[in-house]
Design a protein around this motif. Sequence first.
Motif, PDB file in Angstrom:
ATOM      1  N   LEU A   1       0.824  -1.201   0.000  1.00  0.00           N
ATOM      2  CA  LEU A   1       0.000   0.000   0.000  1.00  0.00           C
ATOM      3  C   LEU A   1       0.864   1.259   0.000  1.00  0.00           C
ATOM      4  CD1 LEU A   1      -2.850  -0.871   2.526  1.00  0.00           C
ATOM      5  CD2 LEU A   1      -3.079  -0.523   0.075  1.00  0.00           C
ATOM      6  N   ARG A   2       1.985   1.198   0.669  1.00  0.00           N
ATOM      7  CA  ARG A   2       2.836   2.376   0.782  1.00  0.00           C
ATOM      8  C   ARG A   2       3.710   2.574  -0.452  1.00  0.00           C
ATOM      9  NH1 ARG A   2       7.582   1.976   4.944  1.00  0.00           N
ATOM     10  NH2 ARG A   2       8.340   0.736   3.184  1.00  0.00           N
ATOM     11  N   ASP A   3       4.325   1.505  -0.945  1.00  0.00           N
ATOM     12  CA  ASP A   3       5.392   1.635  -1.932  1.00  0.00           C
ATOM     13  C   ASP A   3       4.926   1.548  -3.374  1.00  0.00           C
ATOM     14  OD1 ASP A   3       7.158   1.870   0.173  1.00  0.00           O
ATOM     15  OD2 ASP A   3       7.577  -0.293   0.257  1.00  0.00           O
ATOM     16  N   GLN A   4       3.790   0.870  -3.617  1.00  0.00           N
ATOM     17  CA  GLN A   4       3.358   0.689  -5.005  1.00  0.00           C
ATOM     18  C   GLN A   4       2.675   1.954  -5.522  1.00  0.00           C
ATOM     19  OE1 GLN A   4       3.976  -2.003  -6.978  1.00  0.00           O
ATOM     20  NE2 GLN A   4       5.256  -2.687  -5.265  1.00  0.00           N
ATOM     21  N   PRO A   5       2.775   2.216  -6.823  1.00  0.00           N
ATOM     22  CA  PRO A   5       2.100   3.400  -7.395  1.00  0.00           C
ATOM     23  C   PRO A   5       0.588   3.266  -7.291  1.00  0.00           C
ATOM     24  CG  PRO A   5       2.950   1.980  -9.139  1.00  0.00           C
ATOM     25  CD  PRO A   5       3.512   1.445  -7.851  1.00  0.00           C
ATOM     26  N   LYS A   6      -0.059   4.364  -7.001  1.00  0.00           N
ATOM     27  CA  LYS A   6      -1.509   4.370  -6.793  1.00  0.00           C
ATOM     28  C   LYS A   6      -2.159   5.468  -7.617  1.00  0.00           C
ATOM     29  CE  LYS A   6      -0.391   4.697  -2.516  1.00  0.00           C
ATOM     30  NZ  LYS A   6       0.905   3.997  -2.520  1.00  0.00           N
ATOM     31  N   GLN A   7      -3.428   5.239  -7.965  1.00  0.00           N
ATOM     32  CA  GLN A   7      -4.259   6.280  -8.563  1.00  0.00           C
ATOM     33  C   GLN A   7      -5.208   6.768  -7.472  1.00  0.00           C
ATOM     34  OE1 GLN A   7      -6.007   5.289 -12.422  1.00  0.00           O
ATOM     35  NE2 GLN A   7      -4.638   3.514 -12.546  1.00  0.00           N
ATOM     36  N   TRP A   8      -4.985   7.985  -7.014  1.00  0.00           N
ATOM     37  CA  TRP A   8      -5.728   8.453  -5.850  1.00  0.00           C
ATOM     38  C   TRP A   8      -7.181   8.800  -6.167  1.00  0.00           C
ATOM     39  CZ3 TRP A   8      -4.103   7.446  -1.250  1.00  0.00           C
ATOM     40  CH2 TRP A   8      -2.732   7.307  -0.994  1.00  0.00           C
ATOM     41  N   GLU A   9      -7.470   9.183  -7.408  1.00  0.00           N
ATOM     42  CA  GLU A   9      -8.837   9.596  -7.727  1.00  0.00           C
ATOM     43  C   GLU A   9      -9.861   8.495  -7.470  1.00  0.00           C
ATOM     44  OE1 GLU A   9      -6.254   9.968  -9.666  1.00  0.00           O
ATOM     45  OE2 GLU A   9      -5.962  12.127  -9.949  1.00  0.00           O
ATOM     46  N   PRO A  10      -9.657   7.251  -7.980  1.00  0.00           N
ATOM     47  CA  PRO A  10     -10.641   6.200  -7.677  1.00  0.00           C
ATOM     48  C   PRO A  10     -10.722   5.880  -6.193  1.00  0.00           C
ATOM     49  CG  PRO A  10      -9.113   5.480  -9.395  1.00  0.00           C
ATOM     50  CD  PRO A  10      -8.628   6.780  -8.915  1.00  0.00           C
ATOM     51  N   ILE A  11      -9.593   5.932  -5.494  1.00  0.00           N
ATOM     52  CA  ILE A  11      -9.607   5.629  -4.065  1.00  0.00           C
ATOM     53  C   ILE A  11     -10.381   6.688  -3.297  1.00  0.00           C
ATOM     54  CG2 ILE A  11      -8.166   5.324  -2.020  1.00  0.00           C
ATOM     55  CD1 ILE A  11      -6.016   4.141  -3.823  1.00  0.00           C
ATOM     56  N   LEU A  12     -10.184   7.956  -3.637  1.00  0.00           N
ATOM     57  CA  LEU A  12     -10.929   9.023  -2.974  1.00  0.00           C
ATOM     58  C   LEU A  12     -12.419   8.940  -3.310  1.00  0.00           C
ATOM     59  CD1 LEU A  12      -8.472  12.035  -3.447  1.00  0.00           C
ATOM     60  CD2 LEU A  12      -8.955  10.755  -1.343  1.00  0.00           C
ATOM     61  N   ALA A  13     -12.733   8.593  -4.565  1.00  0.00           N
ATOM     62  CA  ALA A  13     -14.139   8.412  -4.940  1.00  0.00           C
ATOM     63  C   ALA A  13     -14.762   7.271  -4.139  1.00  0.00           C
ATOM     64  CB  ALA A  13     -14.256   8.142  -6.435  1.00  0.00           C
ATOM     65  N   ALA A  14     -13.986   6.188  -3.936  1.00  0.00           N
ATOM     66  CA  ALA A  14     -14.482   5.067  -3.132  1.00  0.00           C
ATOM     67  C   ALA A  14     -14.738   5.507  -1.695  1.00  0.00           C
ATOM     68  CB  ALA A  14     -13.467   3.923  -3.169  1.00  0.00           C
ATOM     69  N   ALA A  15     -13.847   6.332  -1.140  1.00  0.00           N
ATOM     70  CA  ALA A  15     -14.030   6.806   0.232  1.00  0.00           C
ATOM     71  C   ALA A  15     -15.303   7.638   0.365  1.00  0.00           C
ATOM     72  CB  ALA A  15     -12.810   7.614   0.675  1.00  0.00           C
ATOM     73  N   VAL A  16     -15.559   8.500  -0.617  1.00  0.00           N
ATOM     74  CA  VAL A  16     -16.776   9.317  -0.590  1.00  0.00           C
ATOM     75  C   VAL A  16     -18.013   8.432  -0.683  1.00  0.00           C
ATOM     76  CG1 VAL A  16     -18.084  11.077  -1.838  1.00  0.00           C
ATOM     77  CG2 VAL A  16     -15.618  11.353  -1.505  1.00  0.00           C
ATOM     78  N   MET A  17     -17.973   7.433  -1.570  1.00  0.00           N
ATOM     79  CA  MET A  17     -19.121   6.536  -1.720  1.00  0.00           C
ATOM     80  C   MET A  17     -19.362   5.733  -0.456  1.00  0.00           C
ATOM     81  SD  MET A  17     -18.808   5.134  -5.649  1.00  0.00           S
ATOM     82  CE  MET A  17     -20.407   4.349  -5.507  1.00  0.00           C
ATOM     83  N   MET A  18     -18.288   5.291   0.190  1.00  0.00           N
ATOM     84  CA  MET A  18     -18.448   4.529   1.431  1.00  0.00           C
ATOM     85  C   MET A  18     -19.035   5.394   2.526  1.00  0.00           C
ATOM     86  SD  MET A  18     -14.946   2.260   1.312  1.00  0.00           S
ATOM     87  CE  MET A  18     -15.076   1.788   3.034  1.00  0.00           C
ATOM     88  N   LEU A  19     -18.603   6.646   2.611  1.00  0.00           N
ATOM     89  CA  LEU A  19     -19.186   7.564   3.595  1.00  0.00           C
ATOM     90  C   LEU A  19     -20.674   7.760   3.334  1.00  0.00           C
ATOM     91  CD1 LEU A  19     -18.926   9.568   5.934  1.00  0.00           C
ATOM     92  CD2 LEU A  19     -18.207  11.300   4.262  1.00  0.00           C
ATOM     93  N   MET A  20     -21.042   7.933   2.065  1.00  0.00           N
ATOM     94  CA  MET A  20     -22.455   8.082   1.715  1.00  0.00           C
ATOM     95  C   MET A  20     -23.247   6.828   2.091  1.00  0.00           C
ATOM     96  SD  MET A  20     -22.014   9.893  -2.025  1.00  0.00           S
ATOM     97  CE  MET A  20     -23.721   9.536  -2.428  1.00  0.00           C
ATOM     98  N   ALA A  21     -22.668   5.650   1.854  1.00  0.00           N
ATOM     99  CA  ALA A  21     -23.361   4.401   2.193  1.00  0.00           C
ATOM    100  C   ALA A  21     -23.557   4.277   3.696  1.00  0.00           C
ATOM    101  CB  ALA A  21     -22.569   3.207   1.660  1.00  0.00           C
ATOM    102  N   VAL A  22     -22.548   4.643   4.473  1.00  0.00           N
ATOM    103  CA  VAL A  22     -22.671   4.577   5.927  1.00  0.00           C
ATOM    104  C   VAL A  22     -23.753   5.537   6.410  1.00  0.00           C
ATOM    105  CG1 VAL A  22     -21.470   5.076   8.101  1.00  0.00           C
ATOM    106  CG2 VAL A  22     -20.317   3.768   6.313  1.00  0.00           C
ATOM    107  N   VAL A  23     -23.776   6.753   5.863  1.00  0.00           N
ATOM    108  CA  VAL A  23     -24.808   7.722   6.246  1.00  0.00           C
ATOM    109  C   VAL A  23     -26.202   7.204   5.868  1.00  0.00           C
ATOM    110  CG1 VAL A  23     -25.695  10.039   5.776  1.00  0.00           C
ATOM    111  CG2 VAL A  23     -23.245   9.694   6.169  1.00  0.00           C
ATOM    112  N   LEU A  24     -26.309   6.508   4.736  1.00  0.00           N
ATOM    113  CA  LEU A  24     -27.604   5.930   4.352  1.00  0.00           C
ATOM    114  C   LEU A  24     -28.079   4.895   5.370  1.00  0.00           C
ATOM    115  CD1 LEU A  24     -27.556   5.424   0.469  1.00  0.00           C
ATOM    116  CD2 LEU A  24     -29.054   6.902   1.806  1.00  0.00           C
TER     117      LEU A  24
END
Length: 331
Positions: A1-24
Amino acid sequence: LRDQPKQWEPILAAAVMMLMAVVLTFYRWYLLVRALHLPFRLPDALRLGFLGFLLNFVSLGSVGGDLFKAIFLAREHPGRRTEAVATVVVDRMVGLYCLLLLASAAVLWGGLLAAGQPVELRAIGRVTLAATVLGGMGIGVALIPGMTGGRMSQLLGQLPLVGPTAARLLAAVRIYRRKWPVMLVTVVLSLVVQGTFVIAIYLIARGLPGQMPTLGRHFLIVPLSMVAGALPLPFAGLGAFEGALDFLYRYAAGGAAVKAGRGLIVALCYRMITVLIALVGVVYYLFGRSEVAAAMREADVVAAEEGLVMAVESRDRTDMSESSRPADSSL
């Protein structure tokens, strides 16, 4: 998780969706509370929801998130503890059974019971379908008026080990039997929540390096993994959800060349996001520490009383079995 290259946009979108699901899920509970005409505001649902979500990660003593929410709601509405407990029980029942429905649909759609599938996948599929069918039968039986009241209700409440839980479930069913419009909305919300989590985990996998299953395959893999997490089973020392996701990433990926451990990394990233969401509960805790502490003490007392009742019942059953043995019997 730390060393490999990441695409932050999908991960941040996933975090927002998970927050929305929890609020639901908190909004779903809010609807169940309001259906019983209890004075309850949406901000209250968010406050207690995030506090309960936090306690599911940091279980202080014997207090879990569901018990805390029920006790806190009962404290604000004295004399209506049964209804307060019923809202939490029904909320958990609806969420779990909708998850089973989604997982069963995935099993049938994905052909997990086909002869060419690995033995482990077929076993997972059979267990999921069996749990869904048994749960549906249980719900159907519970909706029969004679099963939730009178002598039958008393007998079920006296069953060893599961009696107290059965009594709560029956009380909840009695209360919500005629709340069909609200129950229908909560079922739809639950399915939306589960689908949102599936897409979020797919986006997490998109943001991390390596091959991954398709979005359609995620609708097979994720519900089954979450069923494993809801019914904790051992997976070589891993958490049940993490172990199941890693296993299904390898053996139910639909032809994608997924490396061993890939599902575990995705699951760990998912867990990290849920912990970050749970930290919202810390803010609510800091602004109401005294009130939260009082509710937790009361919840501890309730949990201890229930444990004592079960221990006494167990001891009484043991004493009765001992007295019924022949005099010359030995252990």
